[in-house]
Write an enzyme that holds these catalytic residues in place. Sequence first.
Site, PDB file in Angstrom:
ATOM      1  N   ALA A  31      20.636  17.735  26.348  1.00 14.47           N
ATOM      2  CA  ALA A  31      19.800  17.674  25.156  1.00 14.47           C
ATOM      3  C   ALA A  31      19.422  19.065  24.672  1.00 14.47           C
ATOM      4  CB  ALA A  31      18.536  16.872  25.458  1.00 14.47           C
ATOM      5  N   ASP A  86      35.286  48.537 -10.550  1.00 11.04           N
ATOM      6  CA  ASP A  86      36.191  49.155 -11.505  1.00 11.04           C
ATOM      7  C   ASP A  86      35.727  48.801 -12.902  1.00 11.04           C
ATOM      8  OD1 ASP A  86      38.039  50.413  -9.953  1.00 11.04           O
ATOM      9  OD2 ASP A  86      39.252  48.622  -9.666  1.00 11.04           O
ATOM     10  N   ASP A 117      42.489  47.751  -7.082  1.00  8.18           N
ATOM     11  CA  ASP A 117      43.713  47.006  -7.364  1.00  8.18           C
ATOM     12  C   ASP A 117      44.971  47.732  -6.919  1.00  8.18           C
ATOM     13  OD1 ASP A 117      43.485  48.985  -9.204  1.00  8.18           O
ATOM     14  OD2 ASP A 117      43.738  47.724 -10.966  1.00  8.18           O
ATOM     15  N   ASP A 145      43.889  52.283  -3.414  1.00  8.93           N
ATOM     16  CA  ASP A 145      42.546  51.745  -3.219  1.00  8.93           C
ATOM     17  C   ASP A 145      42.373  51.141  -1.833  1.00  8.93           C
ATOM     18  OD1 ASP A 145      41.749  52.450  -5.747  1.00  8.93           O
ATOM     19  OD2 ASP A 145      42.355  50.556  -6.632  1.00  8.93           O
TER      20      ASP A 145
END
Length: 890
Positions: A284, A330, A627, A631
């Site tokens: 329990a 960006d 992107d 990066d």
Amino acid sequence: MQNYEGSIAQKLKELQVDDSVGLSAKQIAKNREVCGRNILIKTKTHTGKTALFFSQFKSALMIILIVAGLISGALGEYVDMTVILVTAFFNVIIGYVQESKANDALDKLSKMITYKVLVLRDGKRVLVESTDLVPGDMLILEAGSKIQADARIVEAVECSANESALTGESEPVSKHTKELSGTVAVGDRSNMLHSGTVLQSGTAKAVVVATGSETEIGKIATLVKDTTDDDTPLQQQLAKLSKSLGILIVFISIGIFAIGMLFAEPGDRTFVHMFETAVSVAVAAIPEGLAISLTVILAIGMRFILKRRSLVRKLVAAETLGSVSVICTDKTGTITEGKMRVTHMLTAEETLDKTDIEHLSPKRKAHADAVLALRIGILANDGSIDQKSSDDIARWEYVGDTTDIALIYAGAHAGMNKFTLDDSSPRLATIPFTSKRKYMASLHQVGQANSMYIKGAPERILAVSTHVEIGGERKKLTDAARKEWQERMDRLTDRGLRLIGIAYKDVKNKGQLDESDVGSLTLVAIVALSDPLRSDVKETLKVARHAGIKIAMITGDHVKTAAAIGKQVGLSDGKIFDGAQLEHMTDEELRAAVPHVSIFARVDPVHKIRIVRAFQSLGEVVAMTGDGVNDAPALKGADIGVALGSGTDVAKETADMVLLDDGFSTIVASIEEGRTIYQNIKKVVLYLLSGSFAEVILITGSIVGGFPVAALPAQILWINLVEDAFPNIALAFDKGDKENMSDKPRKKSEKLIDKEMKTMIILKSIVANIILFALFVWFYKTTGDIDKTRTIVFVGFGIDALFYIFSIRSLRHMIWQYNPFNNKYLLLAVGFGWLMLIAAVHAPVLQFFLKTVPLTLGEWGIMLAFGLSNVILIEAVKWVFLVRNHKKVI
Ligand code: ADP
Ligand code: MG
């Protein structure tokens, strides 16, 4: 002969493909027949279903239960044995279902990133799914492309590949078209590109030689997992907590056993009974559900985030998202729509606006300089058109950089098609665009002579231009003229337009290009591009600010362009920094500066990681978008690397999260979901732990107080494994409080179980137990019927959680301030709990196993009142610690 051996011509002949046309539909079908689809047999990222099922038995809880069941059986207690084993089995099923659901959800998410590949087929550039590639396909690759098949390089410019996934070598290796011979190790096959690796820089054209399991990586068979899901910090925290609680509870159980054997009523004081009681208490109290609940909440949370157009790739990100305190975003594509269009053009004699540009035509004599500029812009351009069948320019699919596409698009309107131009003035050499270089140049054969065409950031172009094109003639660029150009440009930059300088240089007898060729240029025009702001950015910025999140815009654009955009969206409160400034700063100086900066302009990708680190060293949790290939380090270094859906494969693979629509608002929406996730985790932990100690206190109390043991093992198991199975998971579906976005971001160091929560758990356990213990004593004293009394206690345990879970749904508001019943999963789970509880008391079979007796309506009434008292208790504690203080919310 190996694929890297022999000449390119031989290879192409062998594959029956012309490198300037590509395969025909017929050939593709034939090759597909032979080689199949381009897929790898992926090694499972998660354990298989059967293994997962059996792994459920590995938990400490299961081992305790099974051993206890067997011992009970050996001692002849068959009823107890059945109950223990059945509940154990039930628990296995639930654990299995939950875990496999969570895994399925994660698998589905990881499959959502499909890779499109640009290939040349039937003379046209088309985008195809990577699984459609066949040997002979001509790949058109640019920096950041993930290589999807093994291919022999046909053309390469400044080409290098990161092959770490295949060879373990983390430095990029340079690639070329030269012939190799003899035995060459995979890592040294420098004229080949291999599936699973990434084109790090440059551009390349390559012919596919092997697909699917025929590729080098396919041969190794085990595909390197893209996402390694290590345990998240919270998972670790909870695992540790579970473990130490587990140990504590085992000691308590041993204590209960010992006390029981010494002090319990003679009727209870048998080995088997005390043993089972101790085991049940352990079962329990051990918060086994904690770890798996957390995974389920994270997985479900990721699904909610996906609904808001962003794909979380890692569990840990779902957890960290809610604590983001700085977003570095960006500009292009994220703050703006990324749909760049040419809006103005400056030539020596004219200033053209949008309509003028749309009406340009190479057939007419007018605007000769502008037409030349467009021509250069289209040729010194790495974008391409997937023409489809339509004649409608607007419906063609444009592939490539937004700036490149804008020029191709403007050209198409003026009747200058990139295909035709590429054909009539074939490209001989290229210097590709990089964010660092900020220009691109290409060498073309124009009639008998060769010309270098170049486009790039205006100050770069202007600095190396010595001449200017005026009315079709090349004139010297005077200082006065230079100044005038600058003034005309400034007027456009001030309006937030992006400028591209366009120039050329006639060169003779040259087949190669390098950076030293970029000098003595003839300036032709300055093109201005505009990229409309995303309509919701301004609003979202306010929301983010309100949520205590700092926003920094990062762009490669000119300071003035960036400032103008910043002003339009409302980011003009901070300072503007430019990359050159950053270059000269030490890390300490940068750290001191970043809190006051809201725009970083003319930034190179290498600066991004420094910006991330500067914020992090101030204790901020940073989300950074990106992107490009360059990066990747910043995406990795940030707490949450966010790739744009339109970005390169590398960016997406490195990132923790992919924005399917590129939008800034999506980041903020994801953070909001992240906060909800964290809130739900807290609620579940609170719920599970508040229930944990209930039985411990009551059972020890009853033994020590000289009463019969307050609850039987079977009853305790039933409550914990049947009643409480579902409600905690249902909490994962709770929507967050509306006010979540007005809190300050949570600190990295914040403990999941803080002081308030601890107090709530302890107070709740103690008070509820005292009430229940009083009920127990009172019933036993007045009726003397231990079965009835135990049934009362049993219902008390069961009913408790079915009530206060509604209270826990919000820890910011009192229960009457929100609708506690608007989570249908929770209603279902609680409904199931009620059904099981009533069945346990009134169904004869269960009465036999659980040794319960029916309760009268009056007794149910008393128990309902007890349940309600728990709600009142939680509400009171909530009020004292959370609502009244206003300082702390969960
Ligand atoms: P951003 O992060 O805003 O996209 P970039 O680093 O891509 O910034 O671009 C920096 C500058 O380089 C731009 O302001 C523009 O003048 C020039 N530029 C951008 N893309 C190209 C391209 N494809 N070809 C030539 N010049 C470009
Ligand atoms: Mg760019």
